[in-house]
Design a protein around this motif. Structure first.
Motif, short mmCIF file in Angstrom:
data_model
loop_
_atom_site.label_atom_id
_atom_site.label_comp_id
_atom_site.label_asym_id
_atom_site.label_seq_id
_atom_site.Cartn_x
_atom_site.Cartn_y
_atom_site.Cartn_z
N TYR A 1 41.35 42.22 45.25
CA TYR A 1 40.10 41.50 45.39
C TYR A 1 40.39 40.00 45.39
CZ TYR A 1 38.86 46.06 43.50
OH TYR A 1 38.77 47.41 43.27
N LEU A 2 39.59 39.26 46.12
CA LEU A 2 39.73 37.81 46.20
C LEU A 2 38.50 37.18 45.58
CD1 LEU A 2 40.94 37.73 49.89
CD2 LEU A 2 42.38 37.31 47.88
N VAL A 3 38.71 36.29 44.62
CA VAL A 3 37.59 35.65 43.91
C VAL A 3 37.74 34.14 43.99
CG1 VAL A 3 36.43 35.33 41.70
CG2 VAL A 3 37.32 37.60 42.32
N ASP B 1 34.30 47.13 34.75
CA ASP B 1 34.82 45.75 34.72
C ASP B 1 36.25 45.74 35.23
OD1 ASP B 1 32.43 45.07 33.61
OD2 ASP B 1 33.21 44.58 31.61
N VAL B 2 36.51 44.90 36.22
CA VAL B 2 37.86 44.73 36.73
C VAL B 2 38.55 43.54 36.07
CG1 VAL B 2 39.27 44.34 38.81
CG2 VAL B 2 37.18 45.73 38.95
N ALA B 3 37.82 42.46 35.88
CA ALA B 3 38.37 41.25 35.25
C ALA B 3 37.23 40.47 34.62
CB ALA B 3 39.10 40.39 36.28
N ASP B 4 37.52 39.74 33.56
CA ASP B 4 36.51 38.90 32.94
C ASP B 4 37.11 37.55 32.59
OD1 ASP B 4 38.06 39.35 30.70
OD2 ASP B 4 36.64 40.72 29.77
N GLY B 5 36.28 36.67 32.02
CA GLY B 5 36.74 35.33 31.69
C GLY B 5 36.98 34.45 32.90
N LEU B 6 36.35 34.80 34.03
CA LEU B 6 36.50 34.01 35.25
C LEU B 6 35.62 32.77 35.17
CD1 LEU B 6 36.31 36.97 37.80
CD2 LEU B 6 38.38 35.81 37.00
N ILE B 7 36.07 31.69 35.79
CA ILE B 7 35.36 30.42 35.73
C ILE B 7 34.53 30.23 37.00
CG2 ILE B 7 35.61 27.91 35.52
CD1 ILE B 7 38.35 28.43 34.22
N SER B 8 33.22 30.26 36.83
CA SER B 8 32.27 30.12 37.94
C SER B 8 32.68 30.93 39.16
CB SER B 8 32.07 28.65 38.32
OG SER B 8 33.28 28.04 38.73
N ALA C 1 36.44 25.65 39.18
CA ALA C 1 37.82 25.46 38.71
C ALA C 1 38.74 25.10 39.86
CB ALA C 1 38.32 26.73 38.02
N GLY C 2 38.21 25.15 41.09
CA GLY C 2 39.03 24.83 42.25
C GLY C 2 40.14 25.85 42.48
N MET C 3 39.86 27.13 42.22
CA MET C 3 40.89 28.15 42.34
C MET C 3 40.44 29.31 43.22
SD MET C 3 42.80 28.47 38.65
CE MET C 3 41.47 29.42 37.92
N LEU C 4 41.39 29.83 43.98
CA LEU C 4 41.21 31.10 44.69
C LEU C 4 42.18 32.08 44.05
CD1 LEU C 4 40.02 32.79 46.97
CD2 LEU C 4 41.80 31.89 48.48
N THR C 5 41.64 33.16 43.52
CA THR C 5 42.41 34.10 42.72
C THR C 5 42.43 35.48 43.36
OG1 THR C 5 41.72 32.91 40.72
CG2 THR C 5 42.65 35.11 40.42
N ARG C 6 43.62 36.08 43.39
CA ARG C 6 43.72 37.47 43.82
C ARG C 6 43.85 38.35 42.58
NH1 ARG C 6 48.28 39.58 47.94
NH2 ARG C 6 49.57 39.67 46.07
N ILE C 7 43.08 39.42 42.54
CA ILE C 7 43.07 40.33 41.39
C ILE C 7 43.36 41.73 41.90
CG2 ILE C 7 41.70 41.23 39.48
CD1 ILE C 7 40.01 38.69 39.63
N ASP C 8 44.38 42.39 41.33
CA ASP C 8 44.70 43.74 41.80
C ASP C 8 43.82 44.77 41.10
OD1 ASP C 8 45.79 44.37 39.28
OD2 ASP C 8 47.87 44.07 39.94
N ALA C 9 43.99 46.03 41.47
CA ALA C 9 43.13 47.09 40.96
C ALA C 9 43.21 47.24 39.45
CB ALA C 9 43.49 48.41 41.64
N ASN C 10 44.31 46.76 38.85
CA ASN C 10 44.49 46.86 37.40
C ASN C 10 44.03 45.61 36.66
OD1 ASN C 10 45.71 49.47 37.51
ND2 ASN C 10 47.60 48.49 38.22
N GLY C 11 43.48 44.65 37.40
CA GLY C 11 42.98 43.43 36.77
C GLY C 11 43.99 42.32 36.64
N HIS C 12 45.21 42.53 37.17
CA HIS C 12 46.21 41.46 37.10
C HIS C 12 45.89 40.37 38.11
CE1 HIS C 12 48.86 45.01 35.68
NE2 HIS C 12 48.37 44.38 34.63
N ARG C 13 46.08 39.13 37.71
CA ARG C 13 45.64 38.00 38.52
C ARG C 13 46.82 37.18 39.04
NH1 ARG C 13 40.80 35.82 34.47
NH2 ARG C 13 40.32 37.88 33.64
#
Length: 372
Positions: free
Chosen positions: A66-68, A47-54, A73-85
């Motif tokens: 990573y780009l999610v 698991d890299v990140a959780d609690g993401l909205i759709s 939620a109308g969001m584009l999120t960048r997540i680094d290797a440590n899970g920081h958003r």
């Protein structure tokens, strides 16, 4: 009825409403024209990140990030290797999807949403393909609703039952329609001079140059199924009654492109047939040669294939949203890579596979694993 059926389900799930999946989920689809399944060597799922909205779309980004697309939620999120958003784009009330990355530029789609996502929009809404550069400058390449309004490539296509008596059709007018003017870009695949876009509303794939010129690549042909008891039951779940006179007839489903990839001269795409059919195991994966137009069927019997990925060797992977499975497609055998809950999208690079899972649940995740 088009891709809005799935989008509406996503919106409902984001509010923690249980998604009704129907009895078809109990029957495994058959991939690769009926070849068996086995499990390939993979590392454990991390698991890299959780609690993401759709989280409906994912891509590899810059420097092991990573780009999610947290779509509803109308969001584009960048997540680094440590899970920081870090939130790169925030557009409340819009749908963000179609995220991809190439050469320092992030591509994504932004769709305006109707007031009631379960009803067809009363007007043609903006459906934009956008870019975000490394300095944070955002640009709209094109609004595909303009192209759709002018061209409507599937406007002459008859969906539903094409051969039916007038008296039978009068009992269920919804059993026949033509391609409506509707655009919903949902997937992107960038190249050197532009980006391929899968339009899940227009049922086509287009190419958008960096100057914003739009060129039709392929209209996705309708997919035929026989109206049997499972189709009648699926329609009933949607409050539509199919009369007895229609049973046994051929129904031509709208073939919705859910994801696209370009590798060499080939364009790969997954197809989720429109209602009734999202959950009946009629999904497929194709590839089309960009020069000759020759098209090959790579897999069938998939339960809502919404993600397709191709590695450097040409190996194809597919995720089934309702099939709860990520698979690797082979010429003679399909292998199961992982069995997560509701995997919406995948990407693969250098034996690294990433996926967004539990996509229609409040516990959306980004996971990674190694594949060989």
């Amino acid at each position: 009825m088009r891709f809005r059926t799935l989008a509406a389900s996503t919106a409902a799930a984001a509010l923690a409403i249980t998604l009704t999946s129907g009895p078809a989920l109990a029957h495994p689809g058959h991939h690769g024209h009926g070849h068996g399944h086995s499990s390939p060597p993979t590392s454990r799922v991390v698991d890299v990140a959780d609690g993401l909205i759709s989280p409906l779309k994912v891509a590899f980004g810059l420097r092991h990030s990573y780009l999610v697309a947290e779509s509803m939620a109308g969001m584009l999120t960048r997540i680094d290797a440590n899970g920081h958003r870090r939130t790169l784009v925030s557009a409340p009330g819009k749908e963000i999807a179609g995220v991809s990355y190439r050469g320092g530029t992030t591509y994504f789609t932004q769709n305006d949403q109707p007031a009631n996502p379960e009803e067809p929009p009363s007007t043609l809404l903006p459906a934009k393909v956008k870019t975000l550069d490394s300095r944070g400058h955002m640009r709209t390449l094109t609004d595909l609703s303009t192209f759709e309004e002018r061209r409507n490539p599937d406007g002459r296509t008859v969906y539903g039952v094409r051969k039916i008596s007038k008296s039978c059709l009068a009992q269920a007018p919804f059993l026949q329609s033509r391609g409506e003017v509707y655009s919903h870009p949902y997937s992107t695949a960038p190249t050197r001079h532009g980006v391929y876009v899968g339009d899940a509303g227009a049922n086509d794939i287009v190419y958008v140059s960096h100057r914003g010129h739009v060129q039709l690549v392929r209209t996705i042909p309708a997919e035929p199924i026989k109206i049997d008891d499972s189709v009648v039951a699926a329609a009933a779940d949607m409050k539509m009654t199919i009369p007895e006179c229609a049973k046994g007839l051929t129904y031509w489903m709208q073939a919705v492109p859910t994801d696209i990839e370009v590798r060499g001269n080939w364009l790969y795409y997954s197809v989720l047939p429109g209602a009734p059919g999202e959950e009946l195991g009629h999904g497929k994966v194709y590839r089309t040669h960009l020069h000759s137009g020759r098209t090959q069927l790579l897999a069938s019997g998939l339960q809502a294939p919404t993600g397709v990925a191709v590695d450097e060797r040409g190996t194809v992977y597919v995720s089934e949203l309702f099939g709860n499975r990520i698979s690797r497609l082979g010429q003679h055998r399909t292998t199961t890579v992982s069995t997560p809950t509701m995997p919406a999208d995948i990407e693969v690079s250098d034996h690294r596979l990433i996926a967004v899972t539990e996509a229609l649940m409040p516990t959306g995740k980004l996971v990674k694993m190694r594949v060989w």
